[in-house]
Design a protein around this motif. Sequence first.
Motif, PDB file in Angstrom:
ATOM      1  N   THR A  81       2.624   1.689 -21.859  1.00 20.86           N
ATOM      2  CA  THR A  81       3.379   2.379 -20.893  1.00 20.86           C
ATOM      3  C   THR A  81       2.399   3.162 -20.118  1.00 20.86           C
ATOM      4  N   PHE A  82       1.355   3.938 -20.995  1.00 21.21           N
ATOM      5  CA  PHE A  82       0.554   4.716 -20.457  1.00 21.21           C
ATOM      6  C   PHE A  82      -0.504   4.080 -19.810  1.00 21.21           C
ATOM      7  N   GLY A  83      -0.845   4.302 -18.493  1.00 21.25           N
ATOM      8  CA  GLY A  83      -1.907   3.536 -17.828  1.00 21.25           C
ATOM      9  C   GLY A  83      -1.433   2.275 -17.454  1.00 21.25           C
ATOM     10  N   TRP A  84      -0.414   1.889 -17.402  1.00 16.51           N
ATOM     11  CA  TRP A  84      -0.029   0.254 -17.354  1.00 16.51           C
ATOM     12  C   TRP A  84      -0.441  -0.088 -15.748  1.00 16.51           C
ATOM     13  N   GLN A  85      -0.381   0.999 -14.973  1.00 16.57           N
ATOM     14  CA  GLN A  85      -0.918   0.652 -13.333  1.00 16.57           C
ATOM     15  C   GLN A  85      -2.234   0.186 -13.301  1.00 16.57           C
ATOM     16  N   LEU A  86      -3.205   0.404 -14.177  1.00 20.89           N
ATOM     17  CA  LEU A  86      -4.400  -0.080 -14.371  1.00 20.89           C
ATOM     18  C   LEU A  86      -4.920  -1.342 -14.464  1.00 20.89           C
ATOM     19  N   HIS A  87      -3.714  -2.091 -14.914  1.00 24.18           N
ATOM     20  CA  HIS A  87      -4.005  -3.514 -15.488  1.00 24.18           C
ATOM     21  C   HIS A  87      -3.802  -4.467 -14.325  1.00 24.18           C
ATOM     22  N   GLU A  88      -2.893  -4.620 -13.231  1.00 28.49           N
ATOM     23  CA  GLU A  88      -2.853  -5.445 -12.373  1.00 28.49           C
ATOM     24  C   GLU A  88      -4.108  -6.015 -11.653  1.00 28.49           C
ATOM     25  N   ALA A  89      -4.782  -4.929 -11.212  1.00 28.12           N
ATOM     26  CA  ALA A  89      -6.030  -5.338 -10.623  1.00 28.12           C
ATOM     27  C   ALA A  89      -7.073  -5.730 -11.368  1.00 28.12           C
ATOM     28  N   TRP A  90      -7.167  -5.289 -12.766  1.00 28.90           N
ATOM     29  CA  TRP A  90      -8.229  -5.930 -13.733  1.00 28.90           C
ATOM     30  C   TRP A  90      -7.838  -7.574 -14.108  1.00 28.90           C
ATOM     31  N   LEU A  91      -6.326  -7.804 -14.154  1.00 35.14           N
ATOM     32  CA  LEU A  91      -5.916  -9.204 -14.579  1.00 35.14           C
ATOM     33  C   LEU A  91      -6.176 -10.281 -13.304  1.00 35.14           C
ATOM     34  N   ARG A  92      -6.176  -9.519 -12.054  1.00 33.69           N
ATOM     35  CA  ARG A  92      -6.559 -10.336 -10.717  1.00 33.69           C
ATOM     36  C   ARG A  92      -7.797 -10.738 -10.876  1.00 33.69           C
ATOM     37  N   SER A  93      -8.870  -9.958 -11.376  1.00 30.84           N
ATOM     38  CA  SER A  93     -10.076 -10.086 -11.661  1.00 30.84           C
ATOM     39  C   SER A  93     -10.288 -11.524 -12.325  1.00 30.84           C
ATOM     40  N   LEU A  94      -9.321 -11.749 -13.215  1.00 30.11           N
ATOM     41  CA  LEU A  94      -9.586 -12.920 -14.178  1.00 30.11           C
ATOM     42  C   LEU A  94      -9.039 -14.321 -13.363  1.00 30.11           C
ATOM     43  N   GLY A  95      -8.601 -13.997 -12.276  1.00 33.93           N
ATOM     44  CA  GLY A  95      -8.246 -15.177 -11.614  1.00 33.93           C
ATOM     45  C   GLY A  95      -6.623 -15.483 -11.734  1.00 33.93           C
ATOM     46  N   VAL A  96      -5.914 -14.625 -12.164  1.00 34.99           N
ATOM     47  CA  VAL A  96      -4.545 -14.763 -12.339  1.00 34.99           C
ATOM     48  C   VAL A  96      -3.586 -13.962 -11.401  1.00 34.99           C
ATOM     49  N   GLU A  97      -2.185 -14.216 -11.336  1.00 33.76           N
ATOM     50  CA  GLU A  97      -1.460 -13.690 -10.490  1.00 33.76           C
ATOM     51  C   GLU A  97      -0.516 -12.884 -11.439  1.00 33.76           C
ATOM     52  N   PRO A  98      -0.685 -11.454 -11.896  1.00 35.51           N
ATOM     53  CA  PRO A  98       0.141 -10.718 -12.727  1.00 35.51           C
ATOM     54  C   PRO A  98       1.385 -10.115 -11.805  1.00 35.51           C
ATOM     55  N   VAL A  99       2.619 -10.284 -12.693  1.00 40.08           N
ATOM     56  CA  VAL A  99       3.888  -9.910 -12.110  1.00 40.08           C
ATOM     57  C   VAL A  99       4.465  -8.857 -13.290  1.00 40.08           C
ATOM     58  N   LEU A 100       4.582  -7.785 -12.844  1.00 41.59           N
ATOM     59  CA  LEU A 100       5.472  -6.900 -13.981  1.00 41.59           C
ATOM     60  C   LEU A 100       6.564  -7.209 -14.063  1.00 41.59           C
ATOM     61  N   ARG A 101       6.919  -7.553 -15.456  1.00 43.40           N
ATOM     62  CA  ARG A 101       8.541  -7.972 -15.454  1.00 43.40           C
ATOM     63  C   ARG A 101       9.257  -6.778 -15.545  1.00 43.40           C
ATOM     64  N   ARG A 102      10.486  -7.198 -14.812  1.00 42.35           N
ATOM     65  CA  ARG A 102      11.786  -6.162 -14.507  1.00 42.35           C
ATOM     66  C   ARG A 102      12.886  -6.880 -14.918  1.00 42.35           C
ATOM     67  N   THR A 103      13.954  -5.935 -15.012  1.00 42.78           N
ATOM     68  CA  THR A 103      15.168  -6.319 -15.450  1.00 42.78           C
ATOM     69  C   THR A 103      16.082  -6.667 -14.167  1.00 42.78           C
ATOM     70  N   ALA A 104      17.122  -6.990 -14.201  1.00 36.59           N
ATOM     71  CA  ALA A 104      17.879  -7.488 -13.175  1.00 36.59           C
ATOM     72  C   ALA A 104      18.250  -6.425 -12.000  1.00 36.59           C
ATOM     73  N   GLN A 105      18.134  -5.271 -12.577  1.00 39.23           N
ATOM     74  CA  GLN A 105      18.282  -3.944 -11.897  1.00 39.23           C
ATOM     75  C   GLN A 105      17.063  -3.440 -11.256  1.00 39.23           C
ATOM     76  N   GLY A 106      15.950  -4.152 -11.386  1.00 39.22           N
ATOM     77  CA  GLY A 106      14.630  -3.855 -10.766  1.00 39.22           C
ATOM     78  C   GLY A 106      13.570  -2.838 -11.594  1.00 39.22           C
ATOM     79  N   GLU A 107      14.092  -2.308 -12.716  1.00 35.62           N
ATOM     80  CA  GLU A 107      13.507  -1.469 -13.642  1.00 35.62           C
ATOM     81  C   GLU A 107      12.551  -2.350 -14.283  1.00 35.62           C
ATOM     82  N   PRO A 108      11.280  -1.748 -14.662  1.00 34.76           N
ATOM     83  CA  PRO A 108      10.452  -2.365 -15.535  1.00 34.76           C
ATOM     84  C   PRO A 108      11.242  -2.721 -16.807  1.00 34.76           C
TER      85      PRO A 108
END
Length: 237
Positions: free
Chosen positions: A145-172
């Motif tokens: 959870t520490f620094g989780w925000q940093l991974h999305e752009a990096w994962l996109r650089s690999l050519g993938v579409e990352p989506v943070l998994r969320r609960t039905a209530q919209g929480e991570p």
Amino acid sequence: MGDWQSAAKRAAAYYAVDHFVQSGMRLGLGTGSTVAFVLERLAQRLQTGDLRDIAGIPTSEATAQRAQALGIPLLSFDDVQSLDLCIDGADEVDPSLNLVKGLGGALVREKIVASASRSMVVVVDESKIVPKLGTRAPLPVEVLTFGWQLHEAWLRSLGVEPVLRRTAQGEPFVSDNGNYIYDCHFPQGIDDPMRVEAAINNRPGVVENGLFLGYATQVVIGMESGDVVVKRVAEEA
């Protein structure tokens, strides 16, 4: 899930327990809807006395709770250092019996348990069989959870579409380990799973990914026809 899929999952799970589990074994108990049938069959055979002296290490809190409710004895790695057999499901299985796992959120513990097992039997219905990994299911990547925000752009650089998994209530979504999970979609599938796995796991803050390469020794497939097919590593396409 269609009615045939539920029946196929049960058929595969029952076959795996009946043909691969022996009395005295120490088992890795996977997570998911197909493994629920594995636990059901284990409990039945323990109650009838067909199996004796069975105990398992669960890969999730959900599996632990279900196993305890069914009277299946549980262990921890304080008790044993290796397991005879791991039985688990999968979200995808390719022709070489490589897997994508983790849509149930237990990929880290599943991989630890699989790595501690002498063999791994995977139980699936035929919808999980794919020509290439990443074509049917996203690849889960568990991150601190520490620094989780940093991974999305990096994962996109690999050519993938990352989506943070969320609960039905919209929480991570939070794993049993207290981490977050990105579900990574590969538009053309995963061309080089080993390279992808190495790149992702070398990233600081990544705990583990859902590629299980070279773990499965047998895959038991429940078919829509009602048949059960078993594929082994020696039968790779």
